[in-house]
Each structure stands twice: as C-alpha cells, then as structure tokens.
Design an enzyme around this catalytic site. Sequence first.
Site, PDB file in Angstrom:
ATOM      1  N   CYS A 115      10.980  -9.729  -5.984  1.00 36.04           N
ATOM      2  CA  CYS A 115       9.853  -9.261  -6.801  1.00 36.04           C
ATOM      3  C   CYS A 115      10.288  -8.495  -8.037  1.00 36.04           C
ATOM      4  CB  CYS A 115       8.916  -8.406  -5.962  1.00 36.04           C
ATOM      5  SG  CYS A 115       8.075  -9.383  -4.709  1.00 36.04           S
ATOM      6  N   HIS A 263       4.126  -5.495 -11.158  1.00 35.52           N
ATOM      7  CA  HIS A 263       4.315  -6.649 -10.278  1.00 35.52           C
ATOM      8  C   HIS A 263       3.115  -6.732  -9.349  1.00 35.52           C
ATOM      9  CE1 HIS A 263       5.548  -9.274  -7.188  1.00 35.52           C
ATOM     10  NE2 HIS A 263       5.736  -8.315  -6.308  1.00 35.52           N
ATOM     11  N   ASN A 293       0.659 -12.942  -4.576  1.00 38.24           N
ATOM     12  CA  ASN A 293       1.948 -12.410  -5.029  1.00 38.24           C
ATOM     13  C   ASN A 293       2.873 -13.590  -5.337  1.00 38.24           C
ATOM     14  OD1 ASN A 293       4.525 -11.335  -5.241  1.00 38.24           O
ATOM     15  ND2 ASN A 293       4.341  -9.979  -3.475  1.00 38.24           N
TER      16      ASN A 293
HETATM   17  N1  ACO Z   1      -5.426 -11.604   8.834  1.00 37.45           N
HETATM   18  C1  ACO Z   1      -5.983 -10.860   9.795  1.00 37.45           C
HETATM   19  N2  ACO Z   1      -5.301  -9.897  10.444  1.00 37.45           N
HETATM   20  C2  ACO Z   1      -4.017  -9.689  10.108  1.00 37.45           C
HETATM   21  C3  ACO Z   1      -3.386 -10.435   9.099  1.00 37.45           C
HETATM   22  C4  ACO Z   1      -4.137 -11.435   8.467  1.00 37.45           C
HETATM   23  N3  ACO Z   1      -3.625 -12.210   7.474  1.00 37.45           N
HETATM   24  N4  ACO Z   1      -2.111 -10.008   8.976  1.00 37.45           N
HETATM   25  C5  ACO Z   1      -1.943  -9.027   9.861  1.00 37.45           C
HETATM   26  N5  ACO Z   1      -3.095  -8.831  10.553  1.00 37.45           N
HETATM   27  C6  ACO Z   1      -3.362  -7.844  11.607  1.00 37.45           C
HETATM   28  C7  ACO Z   1      -2.107  -7.381  12.292  1.00 37.45           C
HETATM   29  O1  ACO Z   1      -1.743  -8.237  13.338  1.00 37.45           O
HETATM   30  C8  ACO Z   1      -2.511  -6.005  12.783  1.00 37.45           C
HETATM   31  O2  ACO Z   1      -3.264  -6.153  13.951  1.00 37.45           O
HETATM   32  P1  ACO Z   1      -3.112  -5.087  15.177  1.00 37.45           P
HETATM   33  O3  ACO Z   1      -3.537  -3.776  14.575  1.00 37.45           O
HETATM   34  O4  ACO Z   1      -4.022  -5.630  16.205  1.00 37.45           O
HETATM   35  O5  ACO Z   1      -1.661  -5.099  15.532  1.00 37.45           O
HETATM   36  C9  ACO Z   1      -3.455  -5.503  11.702  1.00 37.45           C
HETATM   37  O6  ACO Z   1      -3.929  -6.667  11.012  1.00 37.45           O
HETATM   38  C10 ACO Z   1      -2.811  -4.559  10.715  1.00 37.45           C
HETATM   39  O7  ACO Z   1      -1.587  -5.156  10.239  1.00 37.45           O
HETATM   40  P2  ACO Z   1      -0.629  -4.414   9.248  1.00 37.45           P
HETATM   41  O8  ACO Z   1       0.565  -5.276   8.998  1.00 37.45           O
HETATM   42  O9  ACO Z   1      -0.398  -3.022   9.751  1.00 37.45           O
HETATM   43  O10 ACO Z   1      -1.558  -4.358   7.935  1.00 37.45           O
HETATM   44  P3  ACO Z   1      -1.409  -3.479   6.657  1.00 37.45           P
HETATM   45  O11 ACO Z   1      -2.577  -2.637   6.514  1.00 37.45           O
HETATM   46  O12 ACO Z   1      -0.054  -2.837   6.570  1.00 37.45           O
HETATM   47  O13 ACO Z   1      -1.467  -4.589   5.507  1.00 37.45           O
HETATM   48  C11 ACO Z   1       0.029  -5.737   3.969  1.00 37.45           C
HETATM   49  C12 ACO Z   1      -0.466  -5.572   5.431  1.00 37.45           C
HETATM   50  C13 ACO Z   1      -1.136  -6.249   3.156  1.00 37.45           C
HETATM   51  C14 ACO Z   1       1.148  -6.760   3.994  1.00 37.45           C
HETATM   52  C15 ACO Z   1       0.507  -4.396   3.411  1.00 37.45           C
HETATM   53  O14 ACO Z   1       1.331  -3.746   4.342  1.00 37.45           O
HETATM   54  C16 ACO Z   1       1.264  -4.541   2.112  1.00 37.45           C
HETATM   55  O15 ACO Z   1       0.730  -4.952   1.089  1.00 37.45           O
HETATM   56  N6  ACO Z   1       2.548  -4.149   2.060  1.00 37.45           N
HETATM   57  C17 ACO Z   1       3.353  -4.148   0.825  1.00 37.45           C
HETATM   58  C18 ACO Z   1       3.694  -5.527   0.347  1.00 37.45           C
HETATM   59  C19 ACO Z   1       4.657  -5.433  -0.840  1.00 37.45           C
HETATM   60  O16 ACO Z   1       4.528  -4.575  -1.678  1.00 37.45           O
HETATM   61  N7  ACO Z   1       5.654  -6.281  -0.867  1.00 37.45           N
HETATM   62  C20 ACO Z   1       6.655  -6.125  -1.908  1.00 37.45           C
HETATM   63  C21 ACO Z   1       6.766  -7.242  -2.747  1.00 37.45           C
HETATM   64  S1  ACO Z   1       7.066  -8.740  -1.896  1.00 37.45           S
HETATM   65  C22 ACO Z   1       8.700  -9.247  -2.284  1.00 37.45           C
HETATM   66  O17 ACO Z   1       9.509  -8.532  -2.787  1.00 37.45           O
HETATM   67  C23 ACO Z   1       9.103 -10.641  -1.842  1.00 37.45           C
END
Ligand code: ACO
Length: 336
Positions: A115, A263, A293
Amino acid sequence: MYNSKIIGLGHYVPDNVVTNDDLSKVMDTNDAWIQERTGIKERRHVVKGDGDTTTTMGVKAAKIAIERAGIDKDDIDFIVFATLSPDYYFPGPGVLVQRDLGIKTVGALDVRNQCSGFVYAISIADQYIKTGMYKNVLVIGSELHSHGLDMTTRGRGVSVIFGDGAGAAVLSREEDNTKGILSTHLHSEGQHAEELSLIAPGMGKRWVNDIIADNDPNDESYFPYMNGQFVFKNAVVRFSEVIIEGLEKNKLKSTDINLLVPHQANLRISQFIQKKFQLSDDQVFNNIMKYGNTTAASIPIALTEAWEAGKVKSGDLVVLAAFGSGFTWGSVIIRW
Ligand code: ACO
C-alpha cells in the site's frame, strides 16, 4: 539540484463492477457490515479471460499520463512500477511496460511495498530527477487483486476490501525549487511483517513444490492474511506521524494543506486523519466507496480523479500519505 513535479496523471479500472450485494451471494457478508466498517460500496474486478492484467492496466493508465504530460514515450528516461500482484513471479512488470509501450531500453525498476508502493516509487523517481540523472520518470501503481483472493466466507475479512485498477504519473524536472515535490518521507517496521502478508509461494516457507506436494485444500498460506484491528491501530498512528513529519520538514502547518490524498485503505482511517488534522471534506479526497482498496494503485487513481475534478490547482499544497503491509508507510509533500 532540481525538484521534480508531476506533469501527467492517468488511471484505468476494469468495467466490471462488483457490489457488496454481489459478494454476499458467494460468501457470508452483507452490505451493511462492509459499508459500516470500511465505507466501501463497490469495487472493480477483472473478468478472467478478458485480457486485463496488472501490467496491461498499468500500461493503459500510463498511456493517458504520458499523453497528458505532453511528452513522447521516448522522452521517458526510467520506469518505476509498484505492485504486490505482478503478472509473473519474475520478471517484474516494469520491463513488461517497457516492452508493451515500445519505449527504448531505459531502466525499469519494480517496487514491492504494497500500500505504500506508490509513495516509495514517487520518492525513488524524485531522487533520480533531483540529482539530474533523469529528466522524465514514469511511475505506475497497479493491482489485480481479485484473482488471488479467497472468495469464500473464510476469506471475507480481507476479500471484501480489495479491488483492481491502475494509476500512473509522469514526473519531470522542475527548475524552481519552491515548486513540485518538496520532500518525501519513508519508513518501515518489519517486526510486523506477517500481520499483513501473503506467505506463499515464497522461498522462505512454502514454495510451489510444497503446495503441489501437500495438495491441501485447507492451506491458506497462498491467500492474503490481515490482522485487521492491529493494522488499523498502527495505520492511524503512522499516517498522522508521517504527515506531521513532512509538514515540519517544510515548516508548514496542517492549515496549509489544500488537499490530502490518503491511501484508500478504509474510509474510517481517512476520516480519523481528517478529524485529527481538522480538515474539511473538501480537503481530503476519498474514492474507496467506488474502488475498494487498490493498494499501490489507490493514490494514483485518487490523485488522477482529484485532478480531473479540478481539485488540484497550481500553487496548492498537496499531501500524499500511505500505510500498509511491511509495515511500511510514507508521505509526499507537493507544491503543485
Ligand atoms: N462480513 C461480515 N462479517 C465479517 C466480515 C465480512 N466481510 N469480515 C469479518 N467479519 C466478522 C468477523 O468474523 C468478526 O466476527 P466475530 O466478532 O463473530 O468474530 C467480526 O466481523 C469483526 O471482525 P474484525 O476483523 O474484528 O472487524 P474490524 O472491525 O476490525 O474490521 C477491517 C475489519 C475492516 C479489515 C478493519 O480492521 C480494517 O480496516 N483494518 C485496516 C486495514 C488496512 O488499513 N490495511 C492496510 C492497507 S492494506 C495493504 O497494505 C495490502
């Protein structure tokens, strides 16, 4: 010493729109979860067999950037290509762009910084131009994520976020050193390398031979893994730090920013940064709603769209910032 400036921008995304509802037909997810957590409404996916690859999308974006720059392809002195989804394991896509654009035998460099890839690539191009070694450098960020994602419920935490597309910029020599790219700032923290990673195929742990020999349908090592909350917490801190670092280096304040192009990792991250720096909606450009993304392509696609919408004007202070896998992060401070 010279400065460098961006003289041409272009982007390309595949036509195929994949909505959140489309994804909910192949995995257990829903529009409300995706929009609430990420802000994403839809993304583009290359349709298998229609010919688009990371390289071909990069080439399409590059052609637009070169045309808008008003230069000939043979005026390009160097190519820098950032991607985490190359067409081939090797060689990288830089040389494929040199071939497909029919550019003379200039150097072509591939950047592996996910990223932050475009920010790293801009920084490299800037150094070559600053020293006078090259005059015009083509910088591309392009990704074809969709064919490598786990499109089952197992992969939903990652797969709903990523989209395909490409962006490109032509950087050129600027004689006035109060204009153009004022500074770039790069960082890494490899301690967290596996928190956002794609382990296989890799020579370190699992190469193709191991995957074939094991033939294990439960092997997840060739799908991207992300510790989402840990990445999120680090992203908001590092984004802020590296923007402040860039502003301080140039004796500027956040009130001097005309446009921040972050980003596009997650709309919540962009909104957090916007609030922290007390920027208005007009001062932060987001398009993650449409494209998800797109990793190394996200900043050049967003910057191109911002420029096309007339949001980037001569004299504006434009800040680019990225954080991602590695961890790596960086910023670019531009007087347009
Ligand atoms: N649909 C429905 N439910 C989902 C999904 C989905 N697509 N994905 C996960 N869940 C569920 C999980 O299983 C979990 O369920 P549980 O509580 O029963 O265990 C619940 O939703 C919460 O999951 P989390 O992973 O804790 O969700 P979070 O609130 O952290 O959101 C996200 C996830 C959107 C990925 C967030 O953490 C995020 O944006 N992180 C940063 C991403 C980023 O900046 N990446 C850097 C760049 S990428 C690169 O460099 C390649």
